[in-house]
Design a protein around this motif. Structure first.
Motif, PDB file in Angstrom:
ATOM      1  N   ASP A   1       0.851  -1.259  -0.042  1.00 15.75           N
ATOM      2  CA  ASP A   1       0.152   0.093   0.114  1.00 15.75           C
ATOM      3  C   ASP A   1       0.934   1.440   0.118  1.00 15.75           C
ATOM      4  N   ASP A   2       2.027   1.017   0.409  1.00 17.26           N
ATOM      5  CA  ASP A   2       3.077   2.569   0.421  1.00 17.26           C
ATOM      6  C   ASP A   2       3.375   2.761  -0.984  1.00 17.26           C
ATOM      7  N   PRO A   3       3.260   4.083  -1.180  1.00 16.16           N
ATOM      8  CA  PRO A   3       3.809   4.357  -2.653  1.00 16.16           C
ATOM      9  C   PRO A   3       5.293   4.234  -2.830  1.00 16.16           C
ATOM     10  N   VAL A   4       6.141   4.096  -2.106  1.00 16.45           N
ATOM     11  CA  VAL A   4       7.375   3.803  -2.182  1.00 16.45           C
ATOM     12  C   VAL A   4       7.721   2.480  -2.069  1.00 16.45           C
ATOM     13  N   ALA A   5       7.341   2.033  -0.989  1.00 19.75           N
ATOM     14  CA  ALA A   5       7.745   0.315  -0.623  1.00 19.75           C
ATOM     15  C   ALA A   5       7.031  -0.393  -1.493  1.00 19.75           C
ATOM     16  N   GLY A   6       5.987  -0.053  -2.350  1.00 17.19           N
ATOM     17  CA  GLY A   6       5.197  -0.737  -3.438  1.00 17.19           C
ATOM     18  C   GLY A   6       6.146  -0.867  -4.502  1.00 17.19           C
ATOM     19  N   GLN A   7       7.328  -0.114  -4.566  1.00 18.25           N
ATOM     20  CA  GLN A   7       8.077  -0.180  -5.876  1.00 18.25           C
ATOM     21  C   GLN A   7       9.243  -1.253  -5.797  1.00 18.25           C
ATOM     22  N   LEU A   8       9.302  -1.731  -4.581  1.00 16.60           N
ATOM     23  CA  LEU A   8      10.052  -2.594  -4.399  1.00 16.60           C
ATOM     24  C   LEU A   8      10.087  -3.938  -4.984  1.00 16.60           C
ATOM     25  N   SER A   9      11.137  -4.487  -5.751  1.00 20.16           N
ATOM     26  CA  SER A   9      10.877  -5.790  -6.533  1.00 20.16           C
ATOM     27  C   SER A   9      10.433  -6.861  -5.613  1.00 20.16           C
ATOM     28  N   ALA A  10      10.981  -7.047  -4.416  1.00 16.15           N
ATOM     29  CA  ALA A  10      10.654  -8.180  -3.656  1.00 16.15           C
ATOM     30  C   ALA A  10       9.175  -8.027  -3.336  1.00 16.15           C
ATOM     31  N   VAL A  11       8.813  -6.853  -3.134  1.00 14.26           N
ATOM     32  CA  VAL A  11       7.016  -6.667  -2.950  1.00 14.26           C
ATOM     33  C   VAL A  11       6.440  -7.172  -4.229  1.00 14.26           C
ATOM     34  N   GLN A  12       6.676  -6.551  -5.258  1.00 17.21           N
ATOM     35  CA  GLN A  12       5.910  -6.567  -6.655  1.00 17.21           C
ATOM     36  C   GLN A  12       6.034  -8.051  -6.750  1.00 17.21           C
ATOM     37  N   ASN A  13       7.033  -8.898  -6.525  1.00 19.56           N
ATOM     38  CA  ASN A  13       7.090 -10.276  -7.002  1.00 19.56           C
ATOM     39  C   ASN A  13       6.520 -11.225  -5.965  1.00 19.56           C
ATOM     40  N   GLY A  14       6.267 -10.647  -4.838  1.00 19.24           N
ATOM     41  CA  GLY A  14       5.730 -11.562  -3.854  1.00 19.24           C
ATOM     42  C   GLY A  14       6.680 -12.153  -2.968  1.00 19.24           C
ATOM     43  N   ARG A  15       7.940 -11.741  -2.877  1.00 17.36           N
ATOM     44  CA  ARG A  15       8.930 -12.435  -2.172  1.00 17.36           C
ATOM     45  C   ARG A  15       9.450 -11.867  -0.929  1.00 17.36           C
ATOM     46  N   VAL A  16       8.323 -11.428   0.024  1.00 14.97           N
ATOM     47  CA  VAL A  16       8.751 -11.009   1.165  1.00 14.97           C
ATOM     48  C   VAL A  16       8.490 -12.164   2.279  1.00 14.97           C
ATOM     49  N   TYR A  17       9.379 -12.725   2.930  1.00 11.51           N
ATOM     50  CA  TYR A  17       9.160 -13.848   3.735  1.00 11.51           C
ATOM     51  C   TYR A  17       9.490 -13.677   5.136  1.00 11.51           C
ATOM     52  N   ALA A  18       9.197 -14.733   6.059  1.00 10.23           N
ATOM     53  CA  ALA A  18       8.983 -14.413   7.385  1.00 10.23           C
ATOM     54  C   ALA A  18      10.192 -15.423   7.611  1.00 10.23           C
ATOM     55  N   GLN A  19      11.219 -14.962   8.552  1.00 13.34           N
ATOM     56  CA  GLN A  19      12.393 -15.648   9.184  1.00 13.34           C
ATOM     57  C   GLN A  19      12.276 -15.875  10.754  1.00 13.34           C
ATOM     58  N   ALA A  20      12.793 -16.534  11.491  1.00 14.65           N
ATOM     59  CA  ALA A  20      12.611 -16.898  12.919  1.00 14.65           C
ATOM     60  C   ALA A  20      13.368 -15.870  13.855  1.00 14.65           C
ATOM     61  N   ALA A  21      14.888 -16.360  13.809  1.00 15.85           N
ATOM     62  CA  ALA A  21      15.757 -15.513  14.562  1.00 15.85           C
ATOM     63  C   ALA A  21      17.361 -15.660  13.999  1.00 15.85           C
ATOM     64  N   ARG A  22      17.936 -14.481  14.184  1.00 15.82           N
ATOM     65  CA  ARG A  22      19.354 -14.427  13.959  1.00 15.82           C
ATOM     66  C   ARG A  22      20.207 -14.897  14.644  1.00 15.82           C
ATOM     67  N   TYR A  23      20.071 -14.977  15.990  1.00 17.65           N
ATOM     68  CA  TYR A  23      20.767 -15.659  17.084  1.00 17.65           C
ATOM     69  C   TYR A  23      20.094 -16.955  17.337  1.00 17.65           C
ATOM     70  N   GLN A  24      20.575 -18.059  16.324  1.00 18.53           N
ATOM     71  CA  GLN A  24      19.771 -19.339  16.453  1.00 18.53           C
ATOM     72  C   GLN A  24      20.633 -20.359  16.965  1.00 18.53           C
ATOM     73  N   GLY A  25      20.245 -21.410  17.478  1.00 20.24           N
ATOM     74  CA  GLY A  25      20.862 -22.498  17.979  1.00 20.24           C
ATOM     75  C   GLY A  25      20.818 -23.615  16.696  1.00 20.24           C
ATOM     76  N   PRO A  26      21.476 -24.824  17.067  1.00 20.16           N
ATOM     77  CA  PRO A  26      21.515 -25.702  15.824  1.00 20.16           C
ATOM     78  C   PRO A  26      20.067 -26.021  15.172  1.00 20.16           C
TER      79      PRO A  26
END
Length: 418
Positions: A340-365
């Motif tokens: 919905d944002d006029p600037v963020a909506g121009q991002l390639s990742a947004v336009q191509n549906g490639r915004v994904y969830a991750q869990a944690a950077r400080y990860q254990g095994p």
């Protein structure tokens, strides 16, 4: 190493753990006595797993570790920078931690519920328990623990832990902690055993610089497993990890076909904390083996805050949403706000549906295994299978033939059934 720990009564076990702490305390100012120059590395049944981790992690250190027999009545020692050689006479039962890569290592060895302190316990309890539903018989409860980001010496006495899985150099960097305090806790309560600056290869305080080394996630995990006399569990998990890395490395697309990637959670468009995905360190143990293209240029450092215009300038093909799997985060709403944002909506990742969830950077095994799998699918769906559209809730239940590692083997290792 034997699978079962040596049994001792409480007072005797604590007395010997304090003797182990004295070994550490004596080396803190004098250097890593016998630590980084140990004559031999503890044998592992998974040399190929260690080799695979070394190849995948450009930061792999040359530090060695040494473990003596833990037969009844005999002590054992484990070495890791910056502590040097740490002596134990019995397997620790209660565990103090700060950062979650070390709490996650205790969890991977079936000792998650032995943890009595950690950073942001309620938050990370929620994150880790997004994954436990996929591991049969594995349970975890970190809710309500002492939040230990800025620990007090008095609280460490009160907790009376058997081991402090925390980096003494990083605790020393906190206000109100001096070298005498670090030594006092090691001598009077329990040893320190942790390494925090391997996260991004940051510089430790100068008082610790001459004894510091950086480790890969699984290198550090091997040493922590030795502390808990859990060699068979480490070996089983390291074998799964090595197989997963082999699966990924054997099917990566050519360099020219790999997407540009940034790790960020773009909620506040004025202040977006961004992280590089190919930097050395523990925090990229799930992205670096996938060899993506770094979207951020040299003018932006990992951990910097930029605005939405700065993110558009980088214009990544993929945005990995750090913390997107935390309970309370609605990825559908995150994606909709971007669209919905006029600037963020121009991002390639947004336009191509490639915004994904991750869990944690400080990860254990364990999180590392799941995040390697999910990120492989997010970056290379044509190679490793489509990643389901995730909005909230536990890690998706993938069909068995679409999984990149054996859940049951991991659950068995965590539960000590190896």
């Amino acid at each position: 190493m034997r699978e079962e720990p040596t049994g001792r009564d409480g007072p005797t076990r604590r007395r010997y753990l304090r003797l182990g702490g004295a070994v550490v305390g004596g080396s803190l100012l004098a250097g890593c006595t016998g630590g980084n120059d140990a004559g031999s590395t503890a044998a592992s049944a998974t040399d190929t797993a260690t080799t695979a981790e070394t190849e995948a992690d450009s930061e792999a250190s040359e530090g060695e570790s040494e473990t003596e027999s833990t037969a009844a009545g005999e002590s054992y020692s484990v070495s890791m920078a910056p502590m040097g050689e740490v002596a134990f006479d019995a397997v620790p039962e209660t565990v103090f931690t700060r950062l979650t890569h070390l709490a996650g290592m205790a969890f991977a060895l079936g000792r998650g519920n032995s943890v009595n302190a950690m950073h942001a316990p309620n938050y990370y309890d929620g994150v880790w328990n997004q994954f436990t539903p996929r591991l049969d018989g594995v349970e975890l409860d970190w809710s309500g623990l002492y939040s230990s980001w800025t620990p007090s010496k008095e609280k460490l006495y009160e907790l009376d832990s058997d081991v402090h899985l925390a980096d003494p150099a990083s605790v020393f960097a906190e206000d109100n902690w001096g070298m005498d305090d670090i030594e006092e806790i090691a001598e009077n309560v329990a040893p320190w055993f942790g390494n925090a600056y391997s996260a991004r290869h940051q510089e430790p305080p100068e008082e610790w610089a001459d004894r510091y080394e950086y480790y890969g996630l699984w290198e550090m995990f091997e040493r922590v497993a030795q502390v808990f006399d859990a060699g068979p569990q480490y070996d089983a998990l390291a074998e799964v990890h090595a197989g997963l890395l082999d699966t990924i490395e054997s099917d990566l697309p050519p360099e020219g076909e790999r997407p540009s990637v940034v790790m960020a959670m773009p909620n506040d468009f004025e202040q977006i904390y961004v992280y590089k995905v190919t930097n050395p360190g523990l925090l990229t143990a799930h992205t670096r083996p996938l060899k993506p293209v770094e979207a951020l240029g040299d003018g932006v450092s990992s951990g910097d805050a930029i605005d939405i215009e700065g993110l558009l300038e980088a214009d990544p093909d993929v945005i990995l949403g750090n913390g997107g799997m935390a309970p309370g985060t609605d990825m559908a709403e995150v994606r909709q706000n971007l669209e919905d944002d006029p600037v963020a909506g121009q991002l390639s990742a947004v336009q191509n549906g490639r915004v994904y969830a991750q869990a944690a950077r400080y990860q254990g095994p364990i999180l590392n295994l799941f995040q390697l799998e999910m990120t492989a699918k997010q970056l290379y769906p044509d190679r490793f299978g489509e990643w389901p559209t995730y909005t909230e809730g536990p890690y998706p239940e993938l069909p068995e033939d679409e999984r990149l590692f054996d859940r049951q083997r991991v659950a068995d290792a965590v539960n000590g059934e190896v």
